[in-house]
Design a protein around this motif. Structure first.
Motif, PDB file in Angstrom:
ATOM      1  N   ASP A  10     -39.744 -21.622  11.039  1.00  0.00           N
ATOM      2  CA  ASP A  10     -39.102 -20.340  10.779  1.00  0.00           C
ATOM      3  C   ASP A  10     -38.251 -19.905  11.966  1.00  0.00           C
ATOM      4  O   ASP A  10     -37.170 -19.333  11.794  1.00  0.00           O
ATOM      5  CB  ASP A  10     -40.151 -19.269  10.482  1.00  0.00           C
ATOM      6  N   ALA A  11     -38.733 -20.174  13.176  1.00  0.00           N
ATOM      7  CA  ALA A  11     -37.987 -19.783  14.364  1.00  0.00           C
ATOM      8  C   ALA A  11     -36.701 -20.591  14.519  1.00  0.00           C
ATOM      9  O   ALA A  11     -35.727 -20.117  15.104  1.00  0.00           O
ATOM     10  CB  ALA A  11     -38.856 -19.962  15.608  1.00  0.00           C
ATOM     11  N   ALA A  12     -36.675 -21.817  13.964  1.00  0.00           N
ATOM     12  CA  ALA A  12     -35.505 -22.682  14.111  1.00  0.00           C
ATOM     13  C   ALA A  12     -34.440 -22.436  13.047  1.00  0.00           C
ATOM     14  O   ALA A  12     -33.274 -22.785  13.239  1.00  0.00           O
ATOM     15  CB  ALA A  12     -35.932 -24.149  14.071  1.00  0.00           C
ATOM     16  N   LEU A  13     -34.831 -21.831  11.928  1.00  0.00           N
ATOM     17  CA  LEU A  13     -33.910 -21.659  10.801  1.00  0.00           C
ATOM     18  C   LEU A  13     -33.159 -20.332  10.892  1.00  0.00           C
ATOM     19  O   LEU A  13     -33.716 -19.332  11.345  1.00  0.00           O
ATOM     20  CB  LEU A  13     -34.675 -21.721   9.482  1.00  0.00           C
ATOM     21  N   PRO A  14     -31.905 -20.305  10.446  1.00  0.00           N
ATOM     22  CA  PRO A  14     -31.149 -19.043  10.423  1.00  0.00           C
ATOM     23  C   PRO A  14     -31.849 -18.022   9.528  1.00  0.00           C
ATOM     24  O   PRO A  14     -32.336 -18.359   8.453  1.00  0.00           O
ATOM     25  CB  PRO A  14     -29.799 -19.461   9.831  1.00  0.00           C
ATOM     26  N   LYS A 135     -30.143 -38.113  -2.017  1.00  0.00           N
ATOM     27  CA  LYS A 135     -29.151 -37.484  -1.150  1.00  0.00           C
ATOM     28  C   LYS A 135     -28.331 -36.481  -1.951  1.00  0.00           C
ATOM     29  O   LYS A 135     -27.873 -36.773  -3.044  1.00  0.00           O
ATOM     30  CB  LYS A 135     -28.243 -38.533  -0.526  1.00  0.00           C
ATOM     31  N   SER A 136     -28.171 -35.297  -1.374  1.00  0.00           N
ATOM     32  CA  SER A 136     -27.433 -34.229  -2.039  1.00  0.00           C
ATOM     33  C   SER A 136     -26.333 -33.720  -1.129  1.00  0.00           C
ATOM     34  O   SER A 136     -26.605 -33.282  -0.003  1.00  0.00           O
ATOM     35  CB  SER A 136     -28.366 -33.079  -2.422  1.00  0.00           C
ATOM     36  N   ALA A 137     -25.100 -33.761  -1.619  1.00  0.00           N
ATOM     37  CA  ALA A 137     -23.966 -33.290  -0.819  1.00  0.00           C
ATOM     38  C   ALA A 137     -23.986 -31.778  -0.644  1.00  0.00           C
ATOM     39  O   ALA A 137     -23.316 -31.251   0.249  1.00  0.00           O
ATOM     40  CB  ALA A 137     -22.658 -33.720  -1.482  1.00  0.00           C
ATOM     41  N   SER A 138     -24.743 -31.066  -1.483  1.00  0.00           N
ATOM     42  CA  SER A 138     -24.759 -29.606  -1.425  1.00  0.00           C
ATOM     43  C   SER A 138     -26.030 -29.050  -0.782  1.00  0.00           C
ATOM     44  O   SER A 138     -26.264 -27.839  -0.829  1.00  0.00           O
ATOM     45  CB  SER A 138     -24.615 -29.031  -2.835  1.00  0.00           C
ATOM     46  N   ALA A 139     -26.855 -29.901  -0.189  1.00  0.00           N
ATOM     47  CA  ALA A 139     -28.121 -29.445   0.377  1.00  0.00           C
ATOM     48  C   ALA A 139     -27.892 -28.488   1.546  1.00  0.00           C
ATOM     49  O   ALA A 139     -27.027 -28.715   2.397  1.00  0.00           O
ATOM     50  CB  ALA A 139     -28.950 -30.635   0.842  1.00  0.00           C
ATOM     51  N   ILE A 140     -28.675 -27.424   1.584  1.00  0.00           N
ATOM     52  CA  ILE A 140     -28.606 -26.467   2.681  1.00  0.00           C
ATOM     53  C   ILE A 140     -29.314 -26.999   3.914  1.00  0.00           C
ATOM     54  O   ILE A 140     -28.889 -26.768   5.048  1.00  0.00           O
ATOM     55  CB  ILE A 140     -29.230 -25.121   2.253  1.00  0.00           C
ATOM     56  N   TYR A 167     -30.352 -31.664   9.369  1.00  0.00           N
ATOM     57  CA  TYR A 167     -29.192 -30.811   9.115  1.00  0.00           C
ATOM     58  C   TYR A 167     -29.654 -29.464   8.607  1.00  0.00           C
ATOM     59  O   TYR A 167     -30.596 -29.373   7.809  1.00  0.00           O
ATOM     60  CB  TYR A 167     -28.265 -31.457   8.079  1.00  0.00           C
ATOM     61  N   CYS A 168     -28.998 -28.424   9.085  1.00  0.00           N
ATOM     62  CA  CYS A 168     -29.276 -27.083   8.594  1.00  0.00           C
ATOM     63  C   CYS A 168     -27.975 -26.292   8.647  1.00  0.00           C
ATOM     64  O   CYS A 168     -27.395 -26.127   9.719  1.00  0.00           O
ATOM     65  CB  CYS A 168     -30.345 -26.401   9.441  1.00  0.00           C
ATOM     66  N   ARG A 169     -27.518 -25.828   7.505  1.00  0.00           N
ATOM     67  CA  ARG A 169     -26.281 -25.063   7.458  1.00  0.00           C
ATOM     68  C   ARG A 169     -26.452 -23.767   8.249  1.00  0.00           C
ATOM     69  O   ARG A 169     -27.329 -22.959   7.957  1.00  0.00           O
ATOM     70  CB  ARG A 169     -25.901 -24.743   6.014  1.00  0.00           C
ATOM     71  N   GLY A 170     -25.633 -23.602   9.264  1.00  0.00           N
ATOM     72  CA  GLY A 170     -25.727 -22.419  10.110  1.00  0.00           C
ATOM     73  C   GLY A 170     -26.779 -22.515  11.190  1.00  0.00           C
ATOM     74  O   GLY A 170     -27.027 -21.536  11.899  1.00  0.00           O
ATOM     75  N   GLY A 171     -27.411 -23.678  11.343  1.00  0.00           N
ATOM     76  CA  GLY A 171     -28.455 -23.851  12.347  1.00  0.00           C
ATOM     77  C   GLY A 171     -28.255 -25.134  13.140  1.00  0.00           C
ATOM     78  O   GLY A 171     -27.208 -25.784  13.053  1.00  0.00           O
ATOM     79  N   GLN A 172     -29.269 -25.501  13.895  1.00  0.00           N
ATOM     80  CA  GLN A 172     -29.216 -26.682  14.740  1.00  0.00           C
ATOM     81  C   GLN A 172     -30.331 -27.650  14.362  1.00  0.00           C
ATOM     82  O   GLN A 172     -31.424 -27.211  13.965  1.00  0.00           O
ATOM     83  CB  GLN A 172     -29.365 -26.294  16.211  1.00  0.00           C
ATOM     84  N   PRO A 173     -30.090 -28.958  14.497  1.00  0.00           N
ATOM     85  CA  PRO A 173     -31.161 -29.932  14.249  1.00  0.00           C
ATOM     86  C   PRO A 173     -32.325 -29.715  15.209  1.00  0.00           C
ATOM     87  O   PRO A 173     -32.163 -29.200  16.314  1.00  0.00           O
ATOM     88  CB  PRO A 173     -30.470 -31.278  14.507  1.00  0.00           C
TER      89      PRO A 173
END
Length: 203
Positions: A10-14, A135-140, A167-173
């Motif tokens: 939770d702390a790592a996710l936007p 694999k999903s091209a639209s995965a968040i 990968y995390c949209r708006g976040g960091q690995p």
């Protein structure tokens, strides 16, 4: 104290938590690892209500094996289909249902159009999808779950995984070493993923 992996994730996710009403991709060194982790995430979602729908080919799962991870029988509907197109259709229809909180699907193949349809359905209904081994091209978010050797000081019957947030949209690995103990996933160690380290070095 020993942190739960839920707190660390939770702390790592936007936004301080797993995004809902969208599609997440979960890969694993073994499909069972991906399934267990997705079940843990889905179990957290179902605490707020709703049903979970599992879509897979030809009864490939022993569902009682998922019970320790938070998916109870009264909350779980299992749909199995032999053809990839039937699996994709079942997952899409489940995502369109507003009584469904989480969809876990093992789909043999998914093109860009199908991935976008899943994402749109999730956004409209509020259901959250976990695609296992697909694999999903639209995965968040994209997760990689690997079983690891039991570290020193950890009991042999406690499953240990390396959890990679690739990968995390708006976040960091990020990357965590975890163990399953006493009905929860605990954090043993955390460090930036190799991708995050490379980005820092380039900056």
């Amino acid at each position: 104290r020993t942190l739960s992996i839920s707190e660390a994730i939770d702390a790592a996710l936007p936004g301080g938590g797993l995004p809902l009403g969208c599609v997440h991709e979960v890969q694993g060194s073994r499909l069972a690892c991906a399934a267990a982790f997705a079940a843990i995430l889905a179990g957290r979602i179902l605490r707020k209500g709703g049903q979970a729908v599992w879509v897979g080919p030809e009864r490939c799962w022993h569902l009682p094996g998922l019970l320790p991870y938070g998916l109870t029988p009264e909350k779980l509907v299992y749909v199995w289909a032999r053809r990839a197109e039937d699996q994709a259709w079942a997952a899409l229809e489940a995502l369109r249902c507003r009584q469904v909180g989480a969809v876990l699907a093992t789909i043999r193949q998914a093109d860009l159009t199908l991935c976008r349809r899943w994402q749109l359905a999730a956004e409209e209904s509020g259901a959250t999808a976990f695609l296992l081994g697909t694999k999903s091209a639209s995965a968040i978010t994209r997760w990689h779950i690997h079983s690891v050797r039991t570290p020193r000081g950890v009991e042999l019957d406690e499953a240990c995984w390396r959890v990679d947030l690739a990968y995390c949209r708006g976040g960091q690995p990020a990357q965590w070493l975890t163990r399953w103990r006493g009905g929860q996933l605990e954090l043993l160690a955390a460090r930036p993923s190799q991708r995050a380290e490379a980005q820092t070095q380039q900056a």
